[in-house]
Design an enzyme around this catalytic site. Structure first.
Site, PDB file in Angstrom:
ATOM      1  N   THR A  45       0.695  -1.256  -0.112  1.00  0.00           N
ATOM      2  CA  THR A  45       0.042  -0.005  -0.097  1.00  0.00           C
ATOM      3  C   THR A  45       0.868   1.247  -0.051  1.00  0.00           C
ATOM      4  O   THR A  45       0.510   2.328  -0.711  1.00  0.00           O
ATOM      5  CB  THR A  45      -0.916   0.077   1.205  1.00  0.00           C
ATOM      6  OG1 THR A  45      -1.712  -1.199   1.180  1.00  0.00           O
ATOM      7  CG2 THR A  45      -1.730   1.060   1.179  1.00  0.00           C
ATOM      8  N   LYS A  74       3.431  -7.574  10.648  1.00  0.00           N
ATOM      9  CA  LYS A  74       3.897  -6.437  10.348  1.00  0.00           C
ATOM     10  C   LYS A  74       2.982  -5.334  11.153  1.00  0.00           C
ATOM     11  O   LYS A  74       3.613  -4.370  11.440  1.00  0.00           O
ATOM     12  CB  LYS A  74       3.423  -6.081   8.739  1.00  0.00           C
ATOM     13  CG  LYS A  74       2.380  -6.616   8.124  1.00  0.00           C
ATOM     14  CD  LYS A  74       2.355  -6.516   6.652  1.00  0.00           C
ATOM     15  CE  LYS A  74       1.246  -6.879   5.870  1.00  0.00           C
ATOM     16  NZ  LYS A  74       1.089  -7.189   4.633  1.00  0.00           N
ATOM     17  N   THR A  75       1.775  -5.446  11.386  1.00  0.00           N
ATOM     18  CA  THR A  75       1.033  -4.562  12.368  1.00  0.00           C
ATOM     19  C   THR A  75       0.768  -4.863  13.505  1.00  0.00           C
ATOM     20  O   THR A  75      -0.034  -3.976  14.283  1.00  0.00           O
ATOM     21  CB  THR A  75      -0.308  -4.098  11.459  1.00  0.00           C
ATOM     22  OG1 THR A  75      -1.187  -5.151  11.341  1.00  0.00           O
ATOM     23  CG2 THR A  75      -0.172  -3.356  10.066  1.00  0.00           C
ATOM     24  N   ASP A 134      -6.707 -13.338   6.778  1.00  0.00           N
ATOM     25  CA  ASP A 134      -6.074 -12.110   7.211  1.00  0.00           C
ATOM     26  C   ASP A 134      -6.418 -12.097   8.829  1.00  0.00           C
ATOM     27  O   ASP A 134      -7.230 -12.531   9.569  1.00  0.00           O
ATOM     28  CB  ASP A 134      -6.791 -10.985   6.867  1.00  0.00           C
ATOM     29  CG  ASP A 134      -6.204  -9.730   6.866  1.00  0.00           C
ATOM     30  OD1 ASP A 134      -5.112  -9.463   7.727  1.00  0.00           O
ATOM     31  OD2 ASP A 134      -6.508  -8.865   5.744  1.00  0.00           O
ATOM     32  N   LYS A 146     -13.491  -1.170  18.256  1.00  0.00           N
ATOM     33  CA  LYS A 146     -13.961  -1.079  19.741  1.00  0.00           C
ATOM     34  C   LYS A 146     -13.866   0.449  20.346  1.00  0.00           C
ATOM     35  O   LYS A 146     -14.487   0.839  21.094  1.00  0.00           O
ATOM     36  CB  LYS A 146     -12.834  -1.980  20.434  1.00  0.00           C
ATOM     37  CG  LYS A 146     -13.128  -1.703  22.177  1.00  0.00           C
ATOM     38  CD  LYS A 146     -12.114  -2.651  22.660  1.00  0.00           C
ATOM     39  CE  LYS A 146     -12.265  -2.639  24.057  1.00  0.00           C
ATOM     40  NZ  LYS A 146     -11.435  -3.577  24.904  1.00  0.00           N
ATOM     41  N   ARG A 243     -36.886 -31.986  24.359  1.00  0.00           N
ATOM     42  CA  ARG A 243     -37.010 -33.492  24.188  1.00  0.00           C
ATOM     43  C   ARG A 243     -36.893 -33.949  22.828  1.00  0.00           C
ATOM     44  O   ARG A 243     -36.284 -35.001  22.510  1.00  0.00           O
ATOM     45  CB  ARG A 243     -38.227 -33.831  25.150  1.00  0.00           C
ATOM     46  CG  ARG A 243     -38.069 -33.937  26.373  1.00  0.00           C
ATOM     47  CD  ARG A 243     -39.371 -34.659  27.285  1.00  0.00           C
ATOM     48  NE  ARG A 243     -40.335 -34.571  26.634  1.00  0.00           N
ATOM     49  CZ  ARG A 243     -41.493 -35.417  26.777  1.00  0.00           C
ATOM     50  NH1 ARG A 243     -41.266 -36.460  27.632  1.00  0.00           N
ATOM     51  NH2 ARG A 243     -42.663 -35.213  26.272  1.00  0.00           N
ATOM     52  N   HIS A 307     -51.930 -25.013  16.217  1.00  0.00           N
ATOM     53  CA  HIS A 307     -51.408 -25.423  15.224  1.00  0.00           C
ATOM     54  C   HIS A 307     -50.697 -24.034  14.436  1.00  0.00           C
ATOM     55  O   HIS A 307     -50.804 -23.880  13.259  1.00  0.00           O
ATOM     56  CB  HIS A 307     -52.112 -26.162  14.231  1.00  0.00           C
ATOM     57  CG  HIS A 307     -51.970 -27.587  15.049  1.00  0.00           C
ATOM     58  ND1 HIS A 307     -51.259 -28.384  15.707  1.00  0.00           N
ATOM     59  CD2 HIS A 307     -53.384 -28.317  15.096  1.00  0.00           C
ATOM     60  CE1 HIS A 307     -51.905 -29.290  16.285  1.00  0.00           C
ATOM     61  NE2 HIS A 307     -53.146 -29.324  15.734  1.00  0.00           N
ATOM     62  N   GLU A 359     -52.632 -25.740  26.712  1.00  0.00           N
ATOM     63  CA  GLU A 359     -51.279 -26.077  26.733  1.00  0.00           C
ATOM     64  C   GLU A 359     -50.568 -25.096  27.412  1.00  0.00           C
ATOM     65  O   GLU A 359     -49.603 -25.263  28.472  1.00  0.00           O
ATOM     66  CB  GLU A 359     -50.431 -26.463  25.591  1.00  0.00           C
ATOM     67  CG  GLU A 359     -51.056 -27.664  24.739  1.00  0.00           C
ATOM     68  CD  GLU A 359     -50.239 -28.865  25.496  1.00  0.00           C
ATOM     69  OE1 GLU A 359     -49.503 -28.717  25.900  1.00  0.00           O
ATOM     70  OE2 GLU A 359     -50.698 -30.015  24.678  1.00  0.00           O
ATOM     71  N   ARG A 471     -59.302 -20.421  -2.844  1.00  0.00           N
ATOM     72  CA  ARG A 471     -59.533 -19.486  -2.020  1.00  0.00           C
ATOM     73  C   ARG A 471     -61.228 -19.728  -1.965  1.00  0.00           C
ATOM     74  O   ARG A 471     -61.588 -19.533  -0.584  1.00  0.00           O
ATOM     75  CB  ARG A 471     -59.555 -18.066  -2.578  1.00  0.00           C
ATOM     76  CG  ARG A 471     -59.726 -17.086  -1.664  1.00  0.00           C
ATOM     77  CD  ARG A 471     -58.806 -15.704  -2.033  1.00  0.00           C
ATOM     78  NE  ARG A 471     -57.478 -16.030  -2.088  1.00  0.00           N
ATOM     79  CZ  ARG A 471     -56.645 -16.086  -1.435  1.00  0.00           C
ATOM     80  NH1 ARG A 471     -56.965 -15.881   0.105  1.00  0.00           N
ATOM     81  NH2 ARG A 471     -55.585 -16.454  -1.193  1.00  0.00           N
ATOM     82  N   PHE A 496     -55.890 -11.510  -3.490  1.00  0.00           N
ATOM     83  CA  PHE A 496     -57.133 -11.179  -4.189  1.00  0.00           C
ATOM     84  C   PHE A 496     -57.858 -12.467  -4.645  1.00  0.00           C
ATOM     85  O   PHE A 496     -57.441 -13.382  -4.408  1.00  0.00           O
ATOM     86  CB  PHE A 496     -56.601 -10.328  -5.722  1.00  0.00           C
ATOM     87  CG  PHE A 496     -55.548 -11.182  -6.537  1.00  0.00           C
ATOM     88  CD1 PHE A 496     -56.163 -12.259  -7.141  1.00  0.00           C
ATOM     89  CD2 PHE A 496     -54.372 -10.700  -6.788  1.00  0.00           C
ATOM     90  CE1 PHE A 496     -55.182 -12.722  -7.993  1.00  0.00           C
ATOM     91  CE2 PHE A 496     -53.471 -11.437  -7.487  1.00  0.00           C
ATOM     92  CZ  PHE A 496     -54.113 -12.370  -8.241  1.00  0.00           C
TER      93      PHE A 496
END
Length: 547
Positions: A45, A74-75, A134, A146, A243, A307, A359, A471, A496
């Site tokens: 770079t 390197k960094t 990386d 951060k 379960r 259901h 239930e 429908r 529709f």
């Protein structure tokens, strides 16, 4: 004035630039130089920027330590990460930097090694793939993210212009800084997930699929404003071992989303009863979603679910009255179902509920007297959730597993529609009473499996036809369930009418008003049928399929 190892400096700031993808980096760094930034950069770079006439300092000169291990290190150095992570408002941090000769770094421009496109190559070797994992890049980005209140993390070339503009205008708001930090953590999470999947042998995608990840441009109108990631990583926290799944031969587990609110089933508090099952959790979640869809009605509402379909919904001046109507809507199907209520449950209502085989009962609270009543039914599960909080966060999504992948979509949140947008398409408009019944039916039908038809009055459902292949079949079921109550009721349809037969059936049953999305090429036939029968019909302009 800012303190650095170089002394007091009231002008220059420091930007660390290390990019694999050099798209747009030269004009961006030129802009940073104009704004008084010194540029600190890594090997390739730094060379690229220098070739374009941009003065840079190299990382190895800055740290006094050379790049080693073929660039693997390197960094990763205290002079880098100390400059990234130091809080500017903490005197001890600044003293530590001064004592150790570390300069503050104000901005980080990093994008990651192309692991994704590397493993997309058909001839890729493990050695080549691993070298493209990386380490330094994500580390620098995460450190800056951060500490985003003081160090700006920039990883996307698409953000270069926005960042320069914000720097020029002195408008680096906390919201903008956090937006860039969120982008970093989301990207590194996806990156790590892809590495993990590759090393575990779970990456089976073709080179074309992986190389195109992140470049898809959606064509649907609703997707145009959504920034869908190329790689999606879903995280879940183990909530409980179940379960079994839908059936006893299926294994199952319940995971909770990080950050799930107390309004959700995942955060519900169980007061008594057996452990929740896979089907219990699905049904309870459906009941809660339906119940919260009526928040804007501002009244006590009770929902009975079987259901994952509502079998009865009622509203009233009191929660006892609302439940009475929900139960009256379908006193047969409620057997073995789930009831959700949006007001606290007292003793009298508990006595009524305890007479039924249920239930689960969900409510914001149960009085001590109600708990004593329910205690006699040891297996009945009592759940409380915080109904003062929103159930869904803005821009929430849902997903569904299919073989080989999963579908992701925005949540079909109820309550976002205004009846002011409804279009009256018949000669007769709905009366105020019919309008309120249509509103109730329309809100309900959103949560009924398609094809869906709902008959309702203004205060309760009367007949529900769910999950039919056509429908007319759904309408027949709803009308049969409503019986004599169908006469004078309102009908809601989730999609529709492809032809006039459903309207003719409604007319025969004495239904007086219909709400449907509209949009069929044969809409005029349905409108004509409604006019012939004196039915008021509105087009809502929105469909509510539920598969």
């Amino acid at each position: 004035m800012r303190q650095t190892s170089r002394g007091v400096d009231d002008v220059a700031k420091l930007a660390l630039v290390s990019v694999f993808d050099k798209t747009g980096i030269v004009p961006f760094c030129e802009g940073l130089k104009r704004l008084g930034y010194d540029i600190l950069s890594t090997g390739n770079t730094a060379k690229h920027l220098a070739e374009h006439g941009i003065e840079v300092a190299t990382v190895d000169a800055h740290t006094g330590f050379p790049e080693i291990l073929d660039g693997r290190v390197k960094t990763l150095h205290p002079k880098i990460h100390g400059g990234l992570l130091a809080r500017r408002d903490n005197p001890e941090h600044l003293q530590a930097l001064e004592a150790n000769g570390i300069d503050l770094i104000d901005l980080v421009v990093v994008n990651l090694y192309p692991f994704q496109s590397t493993i997309a190559r058909p001839d890729v070797t493990d050695e080549a793939a691993i070298e493209m994992i990386d380490i330094g890049g994500p580390s620098m980005l995460r450190s800056a993210a951060k500490n985003h209140a003081f160090c700006l993390p920039v990883m996307d070339p698409a953000d270069y212009d926005r960042v320069l503009q914000a720097l020029e205008q002195g408008d680096l708001s906390a919201e903008f800084r956090r937006e860039l930090a969120v982008k970093v953590f989301a990207a590194t999470a996806r990156y790590d997930a892809l590495v993990a999947d590759y090393l575990a042998g779970r990456v089976q995608s073709t080179a074309e699929e992986l190389s195109e990840a992140g470049t898809f441009q959606g064509q649907a109108d609703a997707s145009a404003s959504v920034d869908w990631p190329g790689l999606l990583h879903i995280t879940g926290i183990s909530k409980m071992k179940l379960r079994y799944g839908e059936n006893p031969h299926q294994a199952a587990h319940f995971y909770m989303e990080p950050g799930a609110s107390d309004a959700t089933i995942a955060r519900a508090v169980q007061w008594q009863g057996k452990e929740l099952s896979y089907n219990n959790i699905q049904d309870a979640d459906a009941a809660l979603n339906i119940l919260r869809a009526f928040d804007d009605f501002g009244e006590p509402v009770a929902v009975a679910v079987k259901h994952m379909n509502p079998c009865g919904i009622g509203r009233g001046e009191t929660i006892d009255e609302a439940f009475a109507r929900a139960n009256e809507a379908d006193p047969v199907s409620i057997f073995g179902g789930i009831v959700a209520l949006n007001r606290p449950v007292g003793e009298a209502l508990a006595e009524r509920l305890a007479k039924l085989f249920l239930e689960i009962v969900i409510a914001p609270a149960f009085s001590e007297e109600a708990q004593r009543v329910f205690h006699k039914k040891k297996n009945l599960r009592l759940l409380t959730v915080d109904m003062a909080q929103p159930l869904w966060q803005p821009n929430a999504t849902t997903w569904k597993r299919v073989s080989g992948g999963f579908l992701v979509q925005s949540v079909d949140v109820a309550g976002g529609e205004s009846t002011n947008e409804w279009q009256v398409v018949t000669k007769r408009a709905p009366s105020p009473e019919e309008h309120e019944a249509l509103r109730f039916a329309w809100r309900t039908v959103q949560f009924v499996k398609s094809n869906a038809i709902v008959l309702a009055s203004a205060t309760m459902t009367l007949g529900i036809g769910a999950g039919q292949m056509n429908r007319v079949g759904a309408a027949k079921i709803a009308i049969e369930q409503a019986g004599r109550r169908a006469k004078g009721s309102a009908m809601g349809s989730d999609a529709f009418f492809p032809m006039r037969d459903t309207v003719d059936l409604a007319a025969k049953a004495g239904i007086t008003a219909i709400a449907q999305p509209g949009g069929s090429i044969r809409d005029e036939e349905s409108i004509q049928a409604a006019d012939e029968a004196g039915i008021a019909m509105v087009f809502t302009g929105r469909r509510h399929f539920l598969h």
